[in-house]
Scaffold this motif. Structure first.
Motif, PDB file in Angstrom:
ATOM      1  N   ALA A 124       8.833 -26.722  35.857  1.00 39.97           N
ATOM      2  CA  ALA A 124       9.117 -26.797  34.421  1.00 39.97           C
ATOM      3  C   ALA A 124       7.869 -26.573  33.571  1.00 39.97           C
ATOM      4  O   ALA A 124       7.925 -25.908  32.532  1.00 39.97           O
ATOM      5  N   LYS A 125       6.738 -27.111  33.995  1.00 36.70           N
ATOM      6  CA  LYS A 125       5.510 -26.965  33.206  1.00 36.70           C
ATOM      7  C   LYS A 125       5.114 -25.494  33.098  1.00 36.70           C
ATOM      8  O   LYS A 125       4.766 -25.012  32.018  1.00 36.70           O
ATOM      9  N   ARG A 126       5.166 -24.787  34.210  1.00 38.91           N
ATOM     10  CA  ARG A 126       4.807 -23.368  34.178  1.00 38.91           C
ATOM     11  C   ARG A 126       5.793 -22.585  33.315  1.00 38.91           C
ATOM     12  O   ARG A 126       5.406 -21.698  32.562  1.00 38.91           O
ATOM     13  N   PHE A 127       7.075 -22.920  33.412  1.00 39.43           N
ATOM     14  CA  PHE A 127       8.081 -22.232  32.598  1.00 39.43           C
ATOM     15  C   PHE A 127       7.794 -22.432  31.113  1.00 39.43           C
ATOM     16  O   PHE A 127       7.922 -21.511  30.318  1.00 39.43           O
ATOM     17  N   ARG A 128       7.396 -23.652  30.721  1.00 39.44           N
ATOM     18  CA  ARG A 128       7.135 -23.947  29.309  1.00 39.44           C
ATOM     19  C   ARG A 128       5.860 -23.302  28.790  1.00 39.44           C
ATOM     20  O   ARG A 128       5.769 -22.979  27.611  1.00 39.44           O
ATOM     21  N   GLU A 129       4.850 -23.109  29.656  1.00 33.53           N
ATOM     22  CA  GLU A 129       3.533 -22.717  29.166  1.00 33.53           C
ATOM     23  C   GLU A 129       3.093 -21.301  29.519  1.00 33.53           C
ATOM     24  O   GLU A 129       2.280 -20.722  28.803  1.00 33.53           O
ATOM     25  N   ASP A 130       3.583 -20.741  30.594  1.00 31.79           N
ATOM     26  CA  ASP A 130       3.111 -19.431  31.049  1.00 31.79           C
ATOM     27  C   ASP A 130       3.637 -18.321  30.133  1.00 31.79           C
ATOM     28  O   ASP A 130       4.839 -18.213  29.905  1.00 31.79           O
ATOM     29  N   PRO A 131       2.746 -17.477  29.596  1.00 30.81           N
ATOM     30  CA  PRO A 131       3.191 -16.375  28.730  1.00 30.81           C
ATOM     31  C   PRO A 131       4.154 -15.408  29.432  1.00 30.81           C
ATOM     32  O   PRO A 131       4.944 -14.739  28.773  1.00 30.81           O
ATOM     33  N   ALA A 132       4.106 -15.357  30.736  1.00 33.13           N
ATOM     34  CA  ALA A 132       4.998 -14.456  31.472  1.00 33.13           C
ATOM     35  C   ALA A 132       6.466 -14.842  31.296  1.00 33.13           C
ATOM     36  O   ALA A 132       7.353 -14.010  31.479  1.00 33.13           O
ATOM     37  N   PHE A 133       6.728 -16.087  30.923  1.00 34.25           N
ATOM     38  CA  PHE A 133       8.107 -16.558  30.788  1.00 34.25           C
ATOM     39  C   PHE A 133       8.556 -16.658  29.332  1.00 34.25           C
ATOM     40  O   PHE A 133       9.560 -17.304  29.036  1.00 34.25           O
ATOM     41  N   GLU A 134       7.824 -16.017  28.423  1.00 35.15           N
ATOM     42  CA  GLU A 134       8.181 -16.082  27.002  1.00 35.15           C
ATOM     43  C   GLU A 134       9.596 -15.560  26.756  1.00 35.15           C
ATOM     44  O   GLU A 134      10.380 -16.161  26.027  1.00 35.15           O
ATOM     45  N   GLY A 135       9.940 -14.443  27.371  1.00 35.56           N
ATOM     46  CA  GLY A 135      11.287 -13.883  27.204  1.00 35.56           C
ATOM     47  C   GLY A 135      12.361 -14.821  27.735  1.00 35.56           C
ATOM     48  O   GLY A 135      13.415 -14.992  27.115  1.00 35.56           O
ATOM     49  N   SER A 136      12.086 -15.449  28.862  1.00 34.33           N
ATOM     50  CA  SER A 136      13.050 -16.396  29.436  1.00 34.33           C
ATOM     51  C   SER A 136      13.209 -17.621  28.549  1.00 34.33           C
ATOM     52  O   SER A 136      14.309 -18.148  28.402  1.00 34.33           O
ATOM     53  N   ARG A 137      12.100 -18.071  27.962  1.00 42.98           N
ATOM     54  CA  ARG A 137      12.185 -19.224  27.052  1.00 42.98           C
ATOM     55  C   ARG A 137      13.019 -18.883  25.821  1.00 42.98           C
ATOM     56  O   ARG A 137      13.844 -19.683  25.377  1.00 42.98           O
ATOM     57  N   LYS A 138      12.819 -17.681  25.273  1.00 41.13           N
ATOM     58  CA  LYS A 138      13.619 -17.259  24.111  1.00 41.13           C
ATOM     59  C   LYS A 138      15.096 -17.206  24.479  1.00 41.13           C
ATOM     60  O   LYS A 138      15.958 -17.653  23.724  1.00 41.13           O
ATOM     61  N   SER A 139      15.370 -16.655  25.640  1.00 39.25           N
ATOM     62  CA  SER A 139      16.757 -16.548  26.095  1.00 39.25           C
ATOM     63  C   SER A 139      17.376 -17.936  26.270  1.00 39.25           C
ATOM     64  O   SER A 139      18.521 -18.171  25.881  1.00 39.25           O
ATOM     65  N   ALA A 140      16.618 -18.863  26.833  1.00 42.24           N
ATOM     66  CA  ALA A 140      17.116 -20.229  27.026  1.00 42.24           C
ATOM     67  C   ALA A 140      17.376 -20.908  25.680  1.00 42.24           C
ATOM     68  O   ALA A 140      18.371 -21.619  25.515  1.00 42.24           O
ATOM     69  N   ARG A 141      16.476 -20.675  24.707  1.00 42.95           N
ATOM     70  CA  ARG A 141      16.686 -21.251  23.370  1.00 42.95           C
ATOM     71  C   ARG A 141      17.946 -20.685  22.728  1.00 42.95           C
ATOM     72  O   ARG A 141      18.735 -21.418  22.124  1.00 42.95           O
ATOM     73  N   ARG A 142      18.134 -19.360  22.848  1.00 45.82           N
ATOM     74  CA  ARG A 142      19.348 -18.740  22.286  1.00 45.82           C
ATOM     75  C   ARG A 142      20.595 -19.325  22.934  1.00 45.82           C
ATOM     76  O   ARG A 142      21.581 -19.612  22.258  1.00 45.82           O
ATOM     77  N   PHE A 143      20.545 -19.487  24.248  1.00 45.05           N
ATOM     78  CA  PHE A 143      21.702 -20.033  24.963  1.00 45.05           C
ATOM     79  C   PHE A 143      22.008 -21.448  24.473  1.00 45.05           C
ATOM     80  O   PHE A 143      23.153 -21.784  24.178  1.00 45.05           O
ATOM     81  N   GLY A 144      20.974 -22.278  24.368  1.00 47.69           N
ATOM     82  CA  GLY A 144      21.176 -23.652  23.911  1.00 47.69           C
ATOM     83  C   GLY A 144      21.691 -23.709  22.487  1.00 47.69           C
ATOM     84  O   GLY A 144      22.617 -24.461  22.167  1.00 47.69           O
ATOM     85  N   GLU A 145      21.096 -22.895  21.626  1.00 48.19           N
ATOM     86  CA  GLU A 145      21.501 -22.869  20.223  1.00 48.19           C
ATOM     87  C   GLU A 145      22.935 -22.354  20.085  1.00 48.19           C
ATOM     88  O   GLU A 145      23.747 -22.918  19.348  1.00 48.19           O
ATOM     89  N   GLY A 146      23.255 -21.294  20.817  1.00 44.90           N
ATOM     90  CA  GLY A 146      24.610 -20.740  20.775  1.00 44.90           C
ATOM     91  C   GLY A 146      25.639 -21.739  21.278  1.00 44.90           C
ATOM     92  O   GLY A 146      26.740 -21.856  20.732  1.00 44.90           O
ATOM     93  N   ASN A 147      25.273 -22.473  22.309  1.00 44.98           N
ATOM     94  CA  ASN A 147      26.167 -23.486  22.866  1.00 44.98           C
ATOM     95  C   ASN A 147      26.471 -24.571  21.836  1.00 44.98           C
ATOM     96  O   ASN A 147      27.623 -24.980  21.664  1.00 44.98           O
TER      97      ASN A 147
END
Length: 200
Positions: free
Chosen positions: A38-61
Motif C-alpha cells: 500500500a505504501k508504494r502504491f500511494r507514493e510511487d510516481p509509477a502508480f499515479e495513473g492507477s491512483r487516479k483510476s482508483a479515485r475515480r472508481f471510489g468517487e463514481g461508486n
C-alpha cells in the motif's frame, strides 16, 4: 512458480508473501505473492495513473450510491448499479463537473424509467448530493494492517527422513502448521512424537 519436490508438500502462506498451493494441472507449486504494498502504491510516481483510476472508481461508486437510493426496489435489476457506476466513471474520466456527472446519472435512470425523482426534485437536491459526496470523500480512512499469514498445511506422502524430522522439529516454531499423511506407508512406520501435536 516453482514446483514442490520431495515427500513433504505444503499449502498455505508464510512470511507475508511466500505462497504454497496445489493446482489440478501442475500439482504442488510455490510462488511469491504478486502485488504492490500500500505504501508504494500511494507514493510511487509509477502508480499515479492507477491512483487516479482508483479515485475515480471510489468517487463514481459514492455518486451512484447517493442517487441509487431514489430507485425503488421494484425497478432495480441485477446490473443496474454497475451500469450507473460505469456512466459515472466515464464522465469523471472526461473531467466533467460533479453536477454534470450527477445529471448524467439522473438522465440515464430517467430514460430507463427507473428513478422516482422528478427533474424538479433532482434540481433541488443536487446541491445536497454534491455536499454529501464531498463529506463522504473526506471521511478519514482507517489504515488496514495486513496480518502476516503464517499458516501451513504440510502433506507427507512418504516416510519422513531424518533430515525432514530435524527440519520440522527445529525450524517450524514461527508458523502455525498442521501435518497430514497421505499415501502408502510401511506397516512398521512410526510417526515421530513431536508431530502428533500437529496432526490434522
Amino acid at each position: 512458480m516453482a514446483k514442490q519436490k520431495g515427500s513433504v508438500k505444503a499449502k498455505g502462506t508464510v512470511d507475508g508473501n511466500l505462497n504454497f498451493y496445489k493446482t489440478i494441472a501442475w500439482g504442488y507449486l510455490a510462488r511469491l505473492i504478486p502485488g504492490v504494498d500500500a505504501k508504494r502504491f500511494r507514493e510511487d510516481p509509477a502508480f499515479e495513473g492507477s491512483r487516479k483510476s482508483a479515485r475515480r472508481f471510489g468517487e463514481g461508486n459514492i455518486m451512484c450510491s447517493i442517487i441509487y437510493r431514489f430507485v425503488p426496489q421494484k425497478r432495480r435489476f441485477r446490473h443496474l448499479f454497475k451500469q450507473v457506476r460505469t456512466i459515472a466513471i466515464v464522465c469523471l474520466k472526461h473531467d466533467m463537473s460533479k453536477a454534470d456527472v450527477f445529471n448524467a446519472i439522473y438522465t440515464f435512470l430517467e430514460q430507463e424509467k427507473r428513478i422516482s425523482l422528478t427533474r424538479e426534485q433532482f434540481d433541488v437536491l443536487l446541491a445536497s448530493f454534491e455536499q454529501e459526496l464531498a463529506e463522504r470523500l473526506n471521511e478519514p480512512k482507517e489504515e488496514k494492517v495486513k496480518k502476516s499469514k503464517n499458516k501451513l498445511e504440510l502433506i507427507v506422502t512418504a516416510p519422513l527422513q531424518q533430515e525432514d524430522n530435524e527440519f520440522l522439529a527445529l525450524h517450524m516454531d514461527d508458523y502455525d502448521w498442521k501435518v497430514s499423511f497421505e499415501g502408502t506407508f510401511p506397516d512398521d512406520y512410526q510417526v515421530p512424537l513431536f508431530l502428533l501435536q500437529h496432526v490434522a
